[in-house]
Enzyme design. Structure first.
Site, mmCIF file in Angstrom:
data_model
loop_
_atom_site.group_PDB
_atom_site.id
_atom_site.type_symbol
_atom_site.label_atom_id
_atom_site.label_comp_id
_atom_site.label_asym_id
_atom_site.label_seq_id
_atom_site.Cartn_x
_atom_site.Cartn_y
_atom_site.Cartn_z
ATOM 1 N N ASP A 1 1.351 2.750 3.498
ATOM 2 C CA ASP A 1 0.499 3.930 3.277
ATOM 3 C C ASP A 1 1.337 5.207 3.294
ATOM 4 O OD1 ASP A 1 -1.795 5.295 2.625
ATOM 5 O OD2 ASP A 1 -2.515 5.447 4.682
ATOM 6 N N HIS B 1 1.446 5.392 -1.824
ATOM 7 C CA HIS B 1 1.052 6.500 -2.698
ATOM 8 C C HIS B 1 2.329 7.061 -3.317
ATOM 9 C CE1 HIS B 1 -3.068 6.635 -1.107
ATOM 10 N NE2 HIS B 1 -2.490 6.167 -0.014
ATOM 11 N N HIS C 1 -10.503 1.073 2.038
ATOM 12 C CA HIS C 1 -10.307 2.116 3.045
ATOM 13 C C HIS C 1 -11.516 1.991 3.978
ATOM 14 C CE1 HIS C 1 -8.839 6.124 4.480
ATOM 15 N NE2 HIS C 1 -10.038 6.061 5.036
ATOM 16 N N HIS D 1 0.869 -1.207 0.000
ATOM 17 C CA HIS D 1 0.000 0.000 0.000
ATOM 18 C C HIS D 1 0.891 1.236 0.000
ATOM 19 C CE1 HIS D 1 -3.830 2.148 1.485
ATOM 20 N NE2 HIS D 1 -2.947 3.085 1.179
ATOM 21 N N LYS E 1 -9.356 -0.578 -5.469
ATOM 22 C CA LYS E 1 -9.371 0.092 -4.165
ATOM 23 C C LYS E 1 -10.732 0.728 -3.958
ATOM 24 C CE LYS E 1 -7.773 2.086 -0.391
ATOM 25 N NZ LYS E 1 -6.678 3.022 -0.247
ATOM 26 N N HIS F 1 -4.463 -0.389 5.956
ATOM 27 C CA HIS F 1 -4.011 0.384 7.129
ATOM 28 C C HIS F 1 -4.936 0.204 8.328
ATOM 29 C CE1 HIS F 1 -6.843 2.971 5.096
ATOM 30 N NE2 HIS F 1 -5.955 3.413 4.215
HETATM 31 O O1 DOR Z 1 -3.460 9.605 5.386
HETATM 32 C C1 DOR Z 1 -3.855 9.281 4.276
HETATM 33 N N1 DOR Z 1 -3.316 9.811 3.141
HETATM 34 N N2 DOR Z 1 -4.846 8.402 4.172
HETATM 35 C C2 DOR Z 1 -5.428 8.129 2.998
HETATM 36 O O2 DOR Z 1 -6.347 7.355 2.995
HETATM 37 C C3 DOR Z 1 -4.994 8.802 1.757
HETATM 38 C C4 DOR Z 1 -3.623 9.280 1.872
HETATM 39 C C5 DOR Z 1 -3.271 10.266 0.772
HETATM 40 O O3 DOR Z 1 -3.447 9.933 -0.397
HETATM 41 O O4 DOR Z 1 -2.793 11.350 1.101
HETATM 42 ZN ZN ZN Z 2 -3.446 5.069 1.387
#
Ligand code: DOR
Ligand code: ZN
Length: 349
Positions: free
Chosen positions: A248, A16, A137, A14, A100, A175
């Site tokens: 995450d 980004h 989520h 997971h 997702k 998460h």
């Molecule tokens: O803290 C987070 N940041 N939780 C999420 O679900 C998305 C992520 C983000 O893309 O910034």
């Molecule tokens: Zn995330």
């Protein structure tokens, strides 16, 4: 004597990676540690189709440092309108591993997400039929529900009924942050798993209010009470194959975090495996890190485990206070300016 720890090369299930300058930073840090990563689709606009995911994957490959051996595994963004045919196309594409589910309105770029389960049932049935994993989520968006209860309520009201109705659907509670989430995963058999972040293992909700308001400790789902953190550490370090690594890691520009309405997200890709090593070591479970970081996730997704290795050394490293993005922007990483106890050795060390 040098103390080292060699693991099957881990995967981050997971992450980004974003786009542009942020992608350069996050992709380099992630590829230096992980063989593969499940790349989240919450771009603006979201990554909804196979074609778009392949374009985004090409952007990621182009942003990697020369010589990096890293395989981005793409997640598609589920919407109320996702067609079962698109799910079938996703199932045929080796670079795509999951959909997702963002409940609409719960987090960064979730506006296009799912409003209710009923409209997505045909897509979920197609996923169950084709063996495509659903990453969730797990929070309700109802503003009437206390922010610290949103995961527990979602599990009870949405995930438990969904799992009963469609037990063959593979679900990852992304998460996980609560005892209730841990219990649900533990008692739901082989088709339900969870990713656990380093930051939810490291701190409870007090961290956000330590001597003042700390925007860099704010993420979603928000960190909970200490007893929940303890339950997460217990689950992650127990050797239960339903819990595996997912950072995450979610970078935002400093100015978007340090703002009157700061974004949710913690950047941990620069130190991900090192932080998990620290957590497992304090729990007396370093011997279980390899399964959590490199085996159970691949097994759940039905993929081969990585053949490569990653070596950590017990050697202090100071984390940069910030990473520059150009144009005066920067990302403040987890543990900024502090010292880590483990370091990753470069390949061929
Ligand atoms: O803290 C987070 N940041 N939780 C999420 O679900 C998305 C992520 C983000 O893309 O910034
Ligand atoms: Zn995330």
């Amino acid at each position: 004597m040098r103390e080292t720890l060699t693991l099957t090369r881990p995967d981050d299930w997971h992450v980004h990676l974003r786009q542009g300058a942020m992608l350069g930073l996050a992709a380099a840090h992630t590829a230096a540690r992980f063989g593969r990563a499940a790349v989240m689709p919450n771009l603006s606009p979201p990554v909804e189709t196979v074609a778009r995911a392949l374009d985004y994957r090409a952007e990621i490959m182009a942003a990697l440092p020369a010589g990096a051996e890293f395989n981005p595994m793409m997640s598609l963004y589920l919407t109320d309108h996702t067609a079962p045919d698109e799910v079938a196309a996703a199932a045929r594409c080796a670079h795509i591993i999951a959909y997702k589910l963002y409940p609409a309105g719960t987090t960064t770029h979730s506006e296009a997400g799912v409003t209710r389960i009923a409209p997505v049932m045909p897509a979920l049935e197609a996923m169950a039929g084709h063996g495509v994993v659903l990453q969730v989520h797990a929070e309700v968006r109802d503003p009437q529900v206390d922010v610290f209860d949103r995961e527990a309520v979602f599990i009870e009201q949405v995930l438990e009924p969904l799992h009963r109705e469609l037990p063959e659907l593979k679900i990852v509670v992304e998460h996980v942050t609560t005892e209730q989430g841990v219990d649900f995963v533990r008692h739901s058999g082989d088709h339900v798993a969870a990713t656990v972040t380093a930051h939810h293992l490291l701190f409870n909700r007090n961290q956000m209010f330590r001597g003042g308001l700390r925007p860099h400790a704010y993420c979603l789902p928000v960190a909970k009470r200490e007893r929940h953190r303890v339950a997460l550490v217990e689950a992650a370090t127990s050797g239960d194959r339903s819990f595996f690594l997912g950072t995450d890691s979610a970078p935002h520009r400093r100015r978007d975090k340090e703002s009157a309405c700061g974004c949710a997200g913690i950047y941990s890709a620069h130190a991900a495996v090192e932080l998990y090593a620290e957590i497992f070591e304090s729990a007396g479970a370093l011997d279980r890190l390899e399964g959590f970081a490199g085996h159970y996730g691949a097994d759940f997704y039905g993929l081969e485990r990585n053949r490569g290795r990653l070596t950590l050394e017990k050697k202090a490293r100071r984390v940069a206070p910030a990473y520059a993005l150009g144009g005066g922007d920067e990302v403040v990483p987890l543990r900024a300016g502090e010292t880590l106890t483990w370091s990753v050795l470069p390949p061929g060390h």
